[in-house]
Motif scaffolding. Structure first.
Motif, mmCIF file in Angstrom:
data_model
loop_
_atom_site.group_PDB
_atom_site.id
_atom_site.type_symbol
_atom_site.label_atom_id
_atom_site.label_comp_id
_atom_site.label_asym_id
_atom_site.label_seq_id
_atom_site.Cartn_x
_atom_site.Cartn_y
_atom_site.Cartn_z
ATOM 1 N N LEU A 85 0.819 -1.210 0.000
ATOM 2 C CA LEU A 85 0.000 0.000 0.000
ATOM 3 C C LEU A 85 0.857 1.266 0.000
ATOM 4 O O LEU A 85 0.474 2.293 -0.564
ATOM 5 C CB LEU A 85 -0.902 -0.021 1.234
ATOM 6 C CG LEU A 85 -2.038 0.951 1.317
ATOM 7 C CD1 LEU A 85 -2.965 0.805 0.133
ATOM 8 C CD2 LEU A 85 -2.789 0.742 2.614
ATOM 9 N N GLU A 136 -8.040 -1.181 3.172
ATOM 10 C CA GLU A 136 -8.048 -1.308 1.717
ATOM 11 C C GLU A 136 -8.869 -2.532 1.325
ATOM 12 O O GLU A 136 -8.356 -3.474 0.743
ATOM 13 C CB GLU A 136 -6.624 -1.365 1.141
ATOM 14 C CG GLU A 136 -5.501 -1.844 2.046
ATOM 15 C CD GLU A 136 -5.531 -3.317 2.426
ATOM 16 O OE1 GLU A 136 -5.948 -4.169 1.646
ATOM 17 O OE2 GLU A 136 -5.124 -3.612 3.566
ATOM 18 N N LEU A 168 -9.165 2.360 -0.959
ATOM 19 C CA LEU A 168 -8.366 2.893 0.138
ATOM 20 C C LEU A 168 -9.199 3.909 0.916
ATOM 21 O O LEU A 168 -9.754 4.842 0.336
ATOM 22 C CB LEU A 168 -7.104 3.548 -0.407
ATOM 23 C CG LEU A 168 -6.230 4.285 0.593
ATOM 24 C CD1 LEU A 168 -5.644 3.313 1.607
ATOM 25 C CD2 LEU A 168 -5.125 5.038 -0.129
#
Length: 181
Positions: A85, A136, A168
């Motif tokens: 991420l 997420e 997200l």
């Protein structure tokens, strides 16, 4: 003083024990209702390997959630700075990544998932260094998006991760406090 609601379970967590808990988790993650967990077709050994890997990762914590002492959900927290991420967003000091899975059941209890995410976020924010929780979930998981919004999460946008297109979202301590007061 108001008496406690006897229908509301006491929610707690304990460290996930790969050896003792993997068979239970395998039943949960291979249930079609848990399809967004991404392990629907995994063997018991594949689930064991994945959770042994997570258990060994110093940037990841896995906990089994209990409702009145009975296993009912799973919580994973992680340092998003050490996650794929990090390549897709600007992270801040005080960010904590989080996943949660409520055990699939044929007899869902109204409000239970909301109680679980509230307890999970309360536990996340109990750490004074955590300022924001980052999630997420799969972009197609609209039920969790609605739940996240109710908790104070703000959508940052879609990101293409190695295993999914994710939505997200972030929740600050202040936003969560404002929603749960």
């Amino acid at each position: 003083m108001t008496a406690p609601d006897p229908t509301t379970p006491t929610l707690t967590t304990r460290p996930f024990d790969v050896d003792a808990d993997v068979a239970l988790l395998h039943r949960w993650v291979t249930n079609p209702r848990a399809r967004f967990w991404g392990l629907e077709h995994a063997s018991l050994e594949q689930v064991r390997e994945e959770y042994a890997r997570l258990d060994a990762d110093p940037h990841h914590d896995v906990r089994l959630g209990l409702a009145d002492g009975v296993p009912a959900f799973l919580v994973e927290t992680y340092d998003p700075h050490h996650h794929e991420l990090a390549a897709h967003t600007t992270l801040r000091p005080g960010d904590l990544g989080m996943h949660f899975l409520v055990a699939p059941t044929d007899r869902p209890v109204h409000g239970f998932t909301r109680a679980v995410i509230t307890a999970v976020l309360t536990e996340c924010f109990a750490d004074p260094t955590v300022e924001r929780v980052v999630v997420e979930p799969d972009a197609a998981n609209t039920r969790v998006h609605d739940l996240n919004a109710a908790m104070g999460f703000v959508v940052e946008g879609e990101v293409a991760l190695s295993d999914k297109t994710a939505l997200l979202s972030t929740c600050t301590r202040a936003a969560f406090d404002g929603r749960t007061r």
